[in-house]
Design a protein around this motif. Structure first.
Motif, short mmCIF file in Angstrom:
data_model
loop_
_atom_site.label_atom_id
_atom_site.label_comp_id
_atom_site.label_asym_id
_atom_site.label_seq_id
_atom_site.Cartn_x
_atom_site.Cartn_y
_atom_site.Cartn_z
N GLN A 160 31.98 28.40 37.91
CA GLN A 160 32.81 27.27 37.47
C GLN A 160 33.02 26.27 38.61
OE1 GLN A 160 36.43 28.58 35.36
NE2 GLN A 160 35.44 30.58 35.18
N GLY A 161 32.24 26.43 39.67
CA GLY A 161 32.35 25.51 40.80
C GLY A 161 33.47 25.85 41.76
N LEU A 162 34.11 27.01 41.56
CA LEU A 162 35.25 27.40 42.43
C LEU A 162 34.73 28.28 43.58
CD1 LEU A 162 37.68 28.32 39.50
CD2 LEU A 162 37.75 26.24 40.88
N THR A 163 34.05 27.66 44.50
CA THR A 163 33.39 28.45 45.56
C THR A 163 34.34 28.86 46.67
OG1 THR A 163 32.73 26.39 46.61
CG2 THR A 163 31.10 27.45 45.18
N LEU A 164 35.51 28.23 46.78
CA LEU A 164 36.44 28.56 47.87
C LEU A 164 37.54 29.52 47.43
CD1 LEU A 164 36.81 25.04 49.54
CD2 LEU A 164 35.33 26.93 50.22
N ILE A 165 37.68 29.73 46.13
CA ILE A 165 38.77 30.61 45.64
C ILE A 165 38.36 32.06 45.89
CG2 ILE A 165 38.08 31.09 43.23
CD1 ILE A 165 41.50 29.77 44.18
N ARG A 166 39.37 32.89 46.23
CA ARG A 166 39.07 34.30 46.49
C ARG A 166 39.90 35.21 45.60
NH1 ARG A 166 39.33 34.30 52.94
NH2 ARG A 166 40.50 32.40 52.53
N PRO A 167 39.48 36.47 45.45
CA PRO A 167 40.18 37.38 44.53
C PRO A 167 41.62 37.66 44.96
CG PRO A 167 38.07 38.31 45.23
CD PRO A 167 38.33 37.13 46.10
N CYS A 168 42.47 37.96 43.97
CA CYS A 168 43.84 38.41 44.25
C CYS A 168 43.77 39.82 44.84
CB CYS A 168 44.65 38.44 42.96
SG CYS A 168 44.64 36.87 42.05
N VAL A 169 44.74 40.15 45.69
CA VAL A 169 44.74 41.45 46.39
C VAL A 169 44.76 42.62 45.41
CG1 VAL A 169 45.94 42.92 48.05
CG2 VAL A 169 45.87 40.46 48.41
N GLY A 170 45.68 42.59 44.46
CA GLY A 170 45.81 43.70 43.50
C GLY A 170 44.55 43.89 42.68
N TYR A 171 43.94 42.76 42.28
CA TYR A 171 42.71 42.79 41.49
C TYR A 171 41.58 43.43 42.32
CZ TYR A 171 38.57 40.80 39.12
OH TYR A 171 37.37 40.62 38.49
N CYS A 172 41.46 43.02 43.58
CA CYS A 172 40.43 43.59 44.46
C CYS A 172 40.61 45.10 44.61
CB CYS A 172 40.50 42.91 45.83
SG CYS A 172 39.31 43.59 47.02
N LEU A 173 41.84 45.54 44.83
CA LEU A 173 42.12 46.97 45.00
C LEU A 173 41.72 47.76 43.76
CD1 LEU A 173 45.56 46.88 46.87
CD2 LEU A 173 43.38 47.68 47.79
N ASN A 174 42.04 47.22 42.57
CA ASN A 174 41.68 47.92 41.33
C ASN A 174 40.17 48.07 41.20
OD1 ASN A 174 44.28 48.27 40.50
ND2 ASN A 174 44.34 46.45 39.20
N VAL A 175 39.43 46.98 41.49
CA VAL A 175 37.97 47.02 41.38
C VAL A 175 37.38 47.99 42.40
CG1 VAL A 175 35.85 45.67 41.70
CG2 VAL A 175 37.77 44.69 40.42
N MET A 176 37.84 47.90 43.65
CA MET A 176 37.29 48.76 44.71
C MET A 176 37.60 50.23 44.47
SD MET A 176 35.49 47.05 46.76
CE MET A 176 35.23 45.47 47.53
N ARG A 177 38.82 50.51 44.02
CA ARG A 177 39.19 51.92 43.75
C ARG A 177 38.32 52.49 42.64
NH1 ARG A 177 45.54 50.57 44.30
NH2 ARG A 177 45.72 50.90 46.57
N GLY A 178 38.04 51.66 41.64
CA GLY A 178 37.16 52.11 40.55
C GLY A 178 35.75 52.36 41.06
N CYS A 179 35.26 51.43 41.90
CA CYS A 179 33.90 51.56 42.44
C CYS A 179 33.75 52.75 43.38
CB CYS A 179 33.54 50.29 43.21
SG CYS A 179 32.96 48.94 42.17
N LEU A 180 34.79 53.02 44.15
CA LEU A 180 34.69 54.03 45.21
C LEU A 180 35.43 55.32 44.87
CD1 LEU A 180 35.21 51.56 48.17
CD2 LEU A 180 33.07 52.64 47.52
#
Length: 368
Positions: free
Chosen positions: A206-226
């Protein structure tokens, strides 16, 4: 035709770009985990090397110390005893490094090789014909007549106690490296790589190249992956406790340093015991192996010269201090890594990956 970054608004992404993004997140995750593992692996590898160097230094010193016993007190057999001494310390070194051998087999093999020398050079120095068959008979007789008394068994007991912890520690450190290497190359599931693309690259569509993930969202994804990697937490904590136990065992009463320095006196006592019982041993050997050829006017048995240990305390104290310091430093570092696998998701979501100091971040669907 997008499979991951579906959005109502117009997008600049294609299905091929999504596939490229999936390859990118797999590569990035491997690199991130490798970077986290690097310090831990570097410390373990460094200490494996340091421990092995310290072991080798102690073994070399103990070997030289033992060789000097033959050169000073038992010169008639010094040259021939050099090879059995070398073999004994090679076997001990291999045992510490995890070879399929035992301390008992190493020590008894040494005394098997030593008996023909003690018998023909000290107890009956007039023997001229030491044929292969006669030597082999003496070797085999050693097991039955036990010319070295309890000293050979005592040496097995003392060395087994002290070398066991060193062997286990060496194997445990190698196992630690194996575990870390395995987690570095843990395959990401299809669901995980899709979730990572959605978290890291879908904003780009969507052209949002500078926006980064929210902390809680990142933790959920990483915990699921790892999840499979973080399951190692309980076993890793137990592994650290085992390392602590082994290093304490090595520093306890059955110290490697003391046992290695004691080889010298155990061998000396064993030879003296055999010399004192020379007449009885000769009578038994003559019955079992026959009488070998003697020089004219049979030489008298070599005088028994009890030798006092030349103190080499300072060298051993220095080696002991060096090894103890390495143990302490290493175990303190490893204790700090107890939570390594429990906190791996938090550490991967740290730093530049997530938005920490801004009011807006990406939640997987939109900017919030």
């Amino acid at each position: 035709d997008l499979q991951i970054c579906q959005h109502r608004a117009p997008t600049c992404c294609t299905k091929k770009m999504e596939e490229s993004y999936q390859a990118a997140v797999r590569r990035e995750r491997t690199q991130s985990i490798q970077a986290l593992n690097f310090e831990l692996k570097y410390m373990i590898v460094g200490h494996i090397t340091a421990f092995q160097e310290a072991f080798e230094s102690l073994l070399r010193f103990a070997e030289n110390h033992t060789s000097s016993l033959f050169e000073t007190a038992y010169r008639p057999m010094a040259k021939e005893a050099a090879e059995p001494v070398k073999e004994l310390f090679t076997d001990i070194s291999l045992y510490i490094l995890g070879a399929e051998t035992t301390v008992e087999s190493a020590v008894l093999r040494f005394f098997d090789s030593l008996f023909p020398l003690v018998y023909s050079r000290l107890i009956n120095p007039g023997i001229t014909d030491l044929s292969e068959d006669y030597t082999e008979c003496l070797r085999l007789t050693r097991q039955d007549i036990n010319p070295f008394g309890h000293y050979s068994k005592n040496m097995v007991t003392e060395l087994s106690k002290s070398l066991w912890a060193s062997r286990m520690l060496s194997q445990a450190l190698s196992l630690g490296i194996e575990v870390i290497n395995t987690t570095e190359h843990a395959a990401l599931s299809k669901e995980c790589s899709r979730a990572l693309v959605k978290m890291q690259y879908c904003p780009h569509c969507q052209g949002l190249t500078l926006i980064r993930p929210c902390v809680g969202y990142c933790l959920n994804v990483m915990r699921g992956c790892l999840a499979s990697v973080s399951e190692l937490d309980a076993q890793w904590r137990e592994f650290i406790s085992t390392l602590e136990y082994l290093t304490n065992e090595m520093a306890a009463s059955h110290e490697l340093e003391i046992a290695l320095s004691g080889i010298w006196s155990s061998i000396n006592e064993a030879i003296l015991h055999a010399q004192l019982n020379g007449p009885q041993l000769s009578a038994t050997v003559d019955k079992v192996c026959g009488q070998p050829k003697q020089q004219e006017g049979n030489l008298s048995s070599a005088n028994i010269v009890p030798v006092k240990e030349v103190t080499a305390t300072q060298t051993f104290v220095m080696a002991h201090t060096s090894l103890n310091n390495k143990r302490r430093e290493f175990i303190n570092y490893m204790k700090r890594s107890r939570t390594f696998y429990a906190s791996i998701a938090e550490r991967l979501c740290d730093g530049d990956l997530v938005m920490r100091d801004s009011s807006t971040c990406w939640n997987g669907e939109d900017v919030v």
